[in-house]
Design a protein around this motif. Structure first.
Motif, short mmCIF file in Angstrom:
data_model
loop_
_atom_site.label_atom_id
_atom_site.label_comp_id
_atom_site.label_asym_id
_atom_site.label_seq_id
_atom_site.Cartn_x
_atom_site.Cartn_y
_atom_site.Cartn_z
N VAL A 136 -0.80 3.76 6.82
CA VAL A 136 -1.61 4.97 6.99
C VAL A 136 -0.72 6.23 7.01
CG1 VAL A 136 -3.19 6.17 8.54
CG2 VAL A 136 -3.53 3.74 8.06
N SER A 180 -13.18 -4.92 4.14
CA SER A 180 -11.79 -4.48 4.31
C SER A 180 -11.04 -4.61 2.99
CB SER A 180 -11.11 -5.32 5.38
OG SER A 180 -11.02 -6.67 4.95
N GLY A 181 -9.78 -4.20 3.02
CA GLY A 181 -8.92 -4.42 1.86
C GLY A 181 -9.15 -3.43 0.73
N ALA A 182 -9.44 -2.18 1.08
CA ALA A 182 -9.66 -1.16 0.04
C ALA A 182 -8.36 -0.86 -0.70
CB ALA A 182 -10.20 0.11 0.68
N PHE A 239 -10.46 7.14 1.16
CA PHE A 239 -10.71 6.21 2.27
C PHE A 239 -11.17 6.97 3.50
CE2 PHE A 239 -9.61 3.80 5.99
CZ PHE A 239 -9.94 2.50 5.65
N GLU A 269 0.84 -1.21 0.00
CA GLU A 269 0.00 0.00 0.00
C GLU A 269 0.87 1.25 0.00
OE1 GLU A 269 -3.41 0.80 2.43
OE2 GLU A 269 -3.97 -1.30 2.56
N TRP A 294 -0.13 7.03 3.31
CA TRP A 294 -1.25 7.68 2.61
C TRP A 294 -1.17 9.19 2.82
CZ3 TRP A 294 -6.04 4.85 5.12
CH2 TRP A 294 -6.00 3.49 4.80
N GLU A 304 -9.98 9.64 10.90
CA GLU A 304 -10.36 8.31 10.44
C GLU A 304 -10.48 7.46 11.71
OE1 GLU A 304 -10.17 4.68 9.61
OE2 GLU A 304 -8.20 5.01 8.71
N THR A 336 -5.70 8.83 12.92
CA THR A 336 -6.39 7.55 12.83
C THR A 336 -6.41 6.94 14.22
OG1 THR A 336 -5.53 7.25 10.61
CG2 THR A 336 -6.35 5.28 11.71
N ASN A 345 -2.61 -0.63 14.31
CA ASN A 345 -3.07 -1.73 13.45
C ASN A 345 -2.60 -1.61 12.01
OD1 ASN A 345 -4.72 0.49 12.91
ND2 ASN A 345 -6.44 -0.80 12.34
N PHE A 346 -2.38 -0.39 11.54
CA PHE A 346 -1.75 -0.17 10.24
C PHE A 346 -0.58 0.76 10.49
CE2 PHE A 346 -4.95 -2.54 8.29
CZ PHE A 346 -4.50 -2.86 7.01
N ARG A 393 -8.61 -4.46 11.99
CA ARG A 393 -8.62 -3.36 11.02
C ARG A 393 -9.78 -2.45 11.38
NH1 ARG A 393 -6.81 -4.85 4.96
NH2 ARG A 393 -5.52 -6.67 5.42
N CYS A 394 -9.65 -1.18 11.03
CA CYS A 394 -10.82 -0.32 11.22
C CYS A 394 -11.91 -0.74 10.24
CB CYS A 394 -10.45 1.14 11.08
SG CYS A 394 -9.67 1.48 9.54
N THR A 395 -11.51 -1.45 9.18
CA THR A 395 -12.48 -1.93 8.19
C THR A 395 -12.93 -3.37 8.47
OG1 THR A 395 -10.59 -2.58 6.87
CG2 THR A 395 -11.65 -0.50 6.27
C1 UN1 Z 1 -7.15 0.71 8.91
O1 UN1 Z 1 -7.55 -0.34 9.40
O2 UN1 Z 1 -6.94 1.72 9.62
O3 UN1 Z 1 -9.09 -1.16 3.61
C2 UN1 Z 1 -6.82 0.87 7.47
C3 UN1 Z 1 -8.29 -1.75 4.35
C4 UN1 Z 1 -6.85 -1.30 4.34
C5 UN1 Z 1 -6.64 -0.15 5.24
C6 UN1 Z 1 -7.18 -0.30 6.62
N1 UN1 Z 1 -6.50 -0.95 2.99
O4 UN1 Z 1 -8.61 -2.68 5.07
#
Ligand code: UN1
Length: 504
Positions: free
Chosen positions: A166, A453-455, A461, A115, A169, A262, A239, A161-162, A295-297
């Protein structure tokens, strides 16, 4: 890779400074122990920034900003191209360090570094595309346009977690925009931040722009507070949890600073009765069990149509029971440990609360009896509306909620305070379009037949409501890192006023 090989490849030792202001500083704040979540043993000691160190970091960042913004953006982009290349070379080692320090499996650690590479590539292109619009003027012989100028030093607060992606980005985009970057990583993961800063420092060495990427390791009460109150930092991109954002956001706003927030997610997948169940099982596993649910996702709520709930669970429960849990650096492992003991405790507490609220554990639910913060991935069937499902518990717990209509499913999905990521699994165009419409998902991310997740970095984002409203990475997220200037030029020899006003 062993710890020693990782440290050697990244030029790390077991005592490191967490303060970089163009040069590595001693760091006169407290020492923090970096703990390996797979063993709970110390990996290294890192010095945090004191308030005096913070002063030095910001002063250098401001001074460097004044010169960095003078470089043509494509020249700035060329430094970012070199940063991307340097990260490519260190992908394996840096990915392994992410696993060692944070606990995600190596494939995901490497994915995180990928990423970083991707956003560097994006930012290189962006450095030739910081476009403004031209508008027509209502006045004769006038031209109107907008332009985008660099903002200043950008504070980046990242979560454990990232620990590296992050930052990138924000950092790659901000640097392309002409800003400098001051990074406050999580106190749980300062080593990856030090390793990345060393990589960036080597790229910038001798250029005179060494302070473009600076580092101040510290906690929320220290560096977090100094950063949020410092007027020299016009933008703080943070974040972390929603409670963190609720403290930080107002502090920055009180001095008219800007934030990109975020924050927490409480992401859901809706599974309709016509869904492709094989896709559902694979997507749920990656989204809910990947990164051990940190993950936040991460997928937290699976909202399933009554007609297929039994089939979904018949395939999901055995899949959960086969997940290889263990050392994140070992090949074949799919789930590593949680970040620390407190995370294990809060997972166990959430499970107890769920049981009190009518939840039934279908699989998992326990801590593993071994060293390190290992838990079982857990599925809990629970009535819609149970309070515990409104909270973001940063752990691999999946709440399974039954529904009998798409409208109700969307209501359940949107009925929480967070609004980050969402998805629907369906073969029906009508269901999918309804879900994506303005009366569908209220989240910043809405997917069809893909997990939460996994964008990719190419999209913007972030999420709505308690997720904070910020957008990072791709699309036009760069605009948050610049200031917009609207310009009107009169090339005539008269002075007509807008709105047709005659004055004198
Ligand atoms: C996060 O968990 O703060 O979309 C970021 C996703 C990753 C990024 C997660 N590309 O799960």
């Amino acid at each position: 890779m062993t710890q020693q090989e990782i440290f050697e490849a990244l030029d790390l030792s077991t005592t490191e400074s967490g303060v970089f202001a163009g040069d590595w500083m001693q760091g006169s704040g407290e020492m923090v122990s970096v703990i390996n979540p797979a063993t709970n043993e110390a990996l290294a000691q890192v010095t945090m920034a004191s308030e005096e160190d913070w002063e030095k970091v910001v002063a250098n960042s401001v001074e460097t900003f004044e010169r960095w913004r003078m470089l043509p953006a494509p020249i700035r982009g060329d430094y970012i191209r070199q940063l991307g290349n340097a990260l490519r070379e260190k992908k394996e080692a840096l990915g392994a360090l992410v696993s060692l320090e944070m606990g995600k499996i190596h494939a995901e650690g490497e994915g995180e570094v990928q990423e970083m590479v991707d956003i560097c590539d994006f930012a290189v292109g962006l450095s030739r595309q910081l476009y403004g619009k031209t508008m027509v003027s209502e006045r004769p012989n006038h031209r109107m346009y907008e332009q985008w100028h660099p903002l200043g030093p950008v504070g980046v607060i990242s979560a454990f977690n990232f620990p590296v992606a992050v930052w990138s980005w924000n950092a790659a985009v901000a640097a392309a925009c002409g800003d400098t970057v001051i990074w406050k990583p999580s106190e749980n993961t300062p080593l990856t931040a030090i390793a990345v800063t060393k990589i960036a420092a080597r790229v910038m060495e001798g250029s005179g722009f060494e302070s473009v990427f600076s580092l101040a390791v510290g906690d929320g009460a220290g560096v977090g507070t100094w950063m949020s109150e410092d007027r020299r930092v016009p933008l703080v991109s943070a974040t972390g949890s929603t409670p963190m954002g609720k403290i930080l956001g107002p502090k920055v706003a009180a001095r008219m600073g800007r934030t990109v927030l975020e924050l927490g997610g409480n992401n859901a997948i809706i599974v309709m009765d016509d869904a492709d169940l094989e896709l559902v099982t694979r997507a749920v596993l990656f989204a809910a069990v990947g990164t051990a649910g940190q993950r936040c996702t991460s997928l937290r709520r699976l909202i399933v149509h009554t007609d297929i709930i039994d089939s979904v669970l018949d395939s999901l429960v055995p899949a959960y029971e086969q997940v290889p849990i263990g050392d994140p650096l070992e090949e074949g492992t799919l789930m590593g440990p949680l970040i620390n003991e407190a995370a294990v405790e809060s997972m166990m507490a959430a499970i107890r609360t769920a049981e009190d609220q009518g939840g039934k554990v279908l699989t998992g639910g326990k801590k593993l009896d071994r060293d390190g913060n290992y838990v079982e991935p857990t599925i809990i069937r629970i009535p819609a509306g149970a309070d515990v499902t409104a909270e973001e518990t940063f752990a691999p717990i999946l709440w399974v909620i039954e529904t009998d209509s798409l409208e109700e499913a969307i209501e359940i999905q949107n009925g929480v305070d967070q609004g980050l990521s969402s998805a629907i699994f369906t073969e029906s165009m009508r269901n999918a379009e309804h879900f994506l419409s303005h009366v569908g998902s209220d989240c910043g991310i809405a997917n069809v037949n893909i997990g939460t997740s996994g964008a990719e970095i190419g999209g913007a984002f972030g999420g709505e409501k308690d997720t904070g409203g910020g957008r990072e990475a791709g699309s036009d997220s760069w605009k948050a890192y610049m200031r917009r200037q609207t310009t009107t030029i009169n090339w005539g020899d008269d002075l007509p006023l807008a709105q047709g006003i005659e004055f004198g």
